[in-house]
Design an enzyme around this catalytic site. Structure first.
Site, PDB file in Angstrom:
ATOM      1  N   HIS A 135     -13.382   7.692  15.209  1.00  0.00           N
ATOM      2  CA  HIS A 135     -12.458   6.799  15.923  1.00  0.00           C
ATOM      3  C   HIS A 135     -11.421   7.608  16.705  1.00  0.00           C
ATOM      4  O   HIS A 135     -11.224   7.399  17.912  1.00  0.00           O
ATOM      5  CB  HIS A 135     -11.767   5.887  14.904  1.00  0.00           C
ATOM      6  CG  HIS A 135     -10.707   4.995  15.461  1.00  0.00           C
ATOM      7  ND1 HIS A 135     -10.881   3.644  15.635  1.00  0.00           N
ATOM      8  CD2 HIS A 135      -9.430   5.259  15.860  1.00  0.00           C
ATOM      9  CE1 HIS A 135      -9.778   3.115  16.148  1.00  0.00           C
ATOM     10  NE2 HIS A 135      -8.882   4.083  16.274  1.00  0.00           N
ATOM     11  N   GLU A 136     -10.763   8.551  16.020  1.00  0.00           N
ATOM     12  CA  GLU A 136      -9.706   9.337  16.676  1.00  0.00           C
ATOM     13  C   GLU A 136     -10.273  10.227  17.783  1.00  0.00           C
ATOM     14  O   GLU A 136      -9.668  10.363  18.852  1.00  0.00           O
ATOM     15  CB  GLU A 136      -8.950  10.173  15.643  1.00  0.00           C
ATOM     16  CG  GLU A 136      -8.202   9.368  14.589  1.00  0.00           C
ATOM     17  CD  GLU A 136      -7.142   8.432  15.153  1.00  0.00           C
ATOM     18  OE1 GLU A 136      -6.692   8.637  16.297  1.00  0.00           O
ATOM     19  OE2 GLU A 136      -6.779   7.476  14.455  1.00  0.00           O
ATOM     20  N   HIS A 139     -10.939   8.329  20.928  1.00  0.00           N
ATOM     21  CA  HIS A 139      -9.724   8.175  21.725  1.00  0.00           C
ATOM     22  C   HIS A 139      -9.545   9.364  22.667  1.00  0.00           C
ATOM     23  O   HIS A 139      -9.130   9.203  23.821  1.00  0.00           O
ATOM     24  CB  HIS A 139      -8.495   8.084  20.814  1.00  0.00           C
ATOM     25  CG  HIS A 139      -8.278   6.741  20.194  1.00  0.00           C
ATOM     26  ND1 HIS A 139      -8.579   5.556  20.817  1.00  0.00           N
ATOM     27  CD2 HIS A 139      -7.758   6.390  18.976  1.00  0.00           C
ATOM     28  CE1 HIS A 139      -8.257   4.543  20.044  1.00  0.00           C
ATOM     29  NE2 HIS A 139      -7.773   5.024  18.906  1.00  0.00           N
ATOM     30  N   HIS A 145      -8.726   1.121  21.830  1.00  0.00           N
ATOM     31  CA  HIS A 145      -9.065   0.220  20.730  1.00  0.00           C
ATOM     32  C   HIS A 145      -9.909  -0.947  21.229  1.00  0.00           C
ATOM     33  O   HIS A 145      -9.755  -1.411  22.356  1.00  0.00           O
ATOM     34  CB  HIS A 145      -7.805  -0.303  20.052  1.00  0.00           C
ATOM     35  CG  HIS A 145      -7.189   0.672  19.116  1.00  0.00           C
ATOM     36  ND1 HIS A 145      -5.845   0.708  18.851  1.00  0.00           N
ATOM     37  CD2 HIS A 145      -7.728   1.666  18.360  1.00  0.00           C
ATOM     38  CE1 HIS A 145      -5.582   1.659  17.978  1.00  0.00           C
ATOM     39  NE2 HIS A 145      -6.708   2.264  17.671  1.00  0.00           N
ATOM     40  N   CYS A 146     -10.798  -1.403  20.355  1.00  0.00           N
ATOM     41  CA  CYS A 146     -11.759  -2.452  20.690  1.00  0.00           C
ATOM     42  C   CYS A 146     -11.398  -3.738  19.943  1.00  0.00           C
ATOM     43  O   CYS A 146     -10.919  -3.689  18.813  1.00  0.00           O
ATOM     44  CB  CYS A 146     -13.168  -1.986  20.312  1.00  0.00           C
ATOM     45  SG  CYS A 146     -14.463  -3.196  20.621  1.00  0.00           S
ATOM     46  N   CYS A 151     -16.427  -3.118  15.103  1.00  0.00           N
ATOM     47  CA  CYS A 151     -16.574  -1.855  15.829  1.00  0.00           C
ATOM     48  C   CYS A 151     -15.701  -0.770  15.210  1.00  0.00           C
ATOM     49  O   CYS A 151     -14.561  -1.026  14.798  1.00  0.00           O
ATOM     50  CB  CYS A 151     -16.193  -2.056  17.295  1.00  0.00           C
ATOM     51  SG  CYS A 151     -16.307  -0.554  18.298  1.00  0.00           S
ATOM     52  N   CYS A 170     -19.534  -0.690  18.772  1.00  0.00           N
ATOM     53  CA  CYS A 170     -20.193  -1.835  19.394  1.00  0.00           C
ATOM     54  C   CYS A 170     -20.922  -1.380  20.665  1.00  0.00           C
ATOM     55  O   CYS A 170     -20.753  -0.245  21.133  1.00  0.00           O
ATOM     56  CB  CYS A 170     -19.174  -2.923  19.725  1.00  0.00           C
ATOM     57  SG  CYS A 170     -18.053  -2.495  21.086  1.00  0.00           S
ATOM     58  N   CYS A 173     -18.585  -0.080  23.502  1.00  0.00           N
ATOM     59  CA  CYS A 173     -17.967   1.227  23.235  1.00  0.00           C
ATOM     60  C   CYS A 173     -19.015   2.337  23.247  1.00  0.00           C
ATOM     61  O   CYS A 173     -18.728   3.458  23.684  1.00  0.00           O
ATOM     62  CB  CYS A 173     -17.215   1.194  21.908  1.00  0.00           C
ATOM     63  SG  CYS A 173     -15.679   0.227  21.974  1.00  0.00           S
TER      64      CYS A 173
END
Length: 216
Positions: A135-136, A139, A145-146, A151, A170, A173
């Site tokens: 996730h990070e 970015h 963010h989704c 997701c 998702c 993304c």
């Protein structure tokens, strides 16, 4: 990846597996740099939380540690610490933090195993770690963010939210990530399938198999 802290054998194993996962997830060569001691953190960026564990100011890790150590040939540099993190004095904690502009981020392992990693909670903790780390880093590749509830790019403020999210991004993304990194979808999915099989992540394995069936 830049480990910061004092890690036991299980934590070092998690770092190695996270490196393996991130290499597959982003389809980029991934390396673990030599460990940096916690002594690098001055007293003014440390605090004792309400639960009496030491916490480190996450922004300091980005701005005063990682930016200075980011290799010239690195697309991004991800710090991993066994210390708990906080982003601002008024916040209790944060799982991770990233800088879009500078391509650096940090993830804390602390809360994923409630500060006590063991064989019994190893897999659950590892799954949380790979979710937050991917996730990070996403970015850092410009993905925000989704709104999709499951997701991996949906924001998370608790372990229960992290656990509900998939490791899978998702479709939108994934499209954004592939547009940025230009990887082979089928090769990536086959490697993810192998990783999930080897580590008994059965729900993620099932989702990956469904994705493979869609492109075959």
């Amino acid at each position: 990846m830049q480990p910061i802290g004092e890690f036991n054998d299980l934590q070092e194993k998690q770092i190695e597996l996270t490196k393996e996962y991130l290499k597959i997830y982003f389809q980029l060569e991934t390396k673990i740099l030599p460990i940096i001691s916690n002594e690098i953190f001055p007293k003014n960026v440390r605090r004792i939380s309400k639960n009496e564990q030491e916490q480190i100011l996450a922004g300091y890790v980005l701005d005063s540690v990682l930016i200075k150590r980011k290799p010239k040939d690195a697309a991004v540099l991800m710090g991993i610490t066994e210390k708990d993190l906080f982003p601002k004095p008024e916040w209790n904690y944060v799982f991770g933090l990233a800088s879009y502009q500078n391509g650096v981020g940090v993830t804390s392992m602390y809360r994923f195993a409630d500060g006590n990693l063991s064989e019994s909670n190893f897999n659950q903790s590892l799954e949380r770690l790979i979710k937050i780390s991917s996730h990070e880093i996403s970015h850092m590749f410009g993905i925000s963010h989704c709104l999709n509830a499951n997701c991996v790019m949906n924001g998370t403020n608790s372990l229960s939210e992290t656990d509900v999210h998939f490791a899978r991004a998702c479709s939108l993304c994934q499209y954004k990530l592939n547009s940025s990194l230009k990887y082979d979808d089928k090769k990536r999915l086959l490697e993810l399938k192998k990783f999930f099989e080897a580590n008994s992540f059965n729900a993620e394995l099932s989702r990956t198999e469904k994705d493979l069936n869609l492109i075959q």
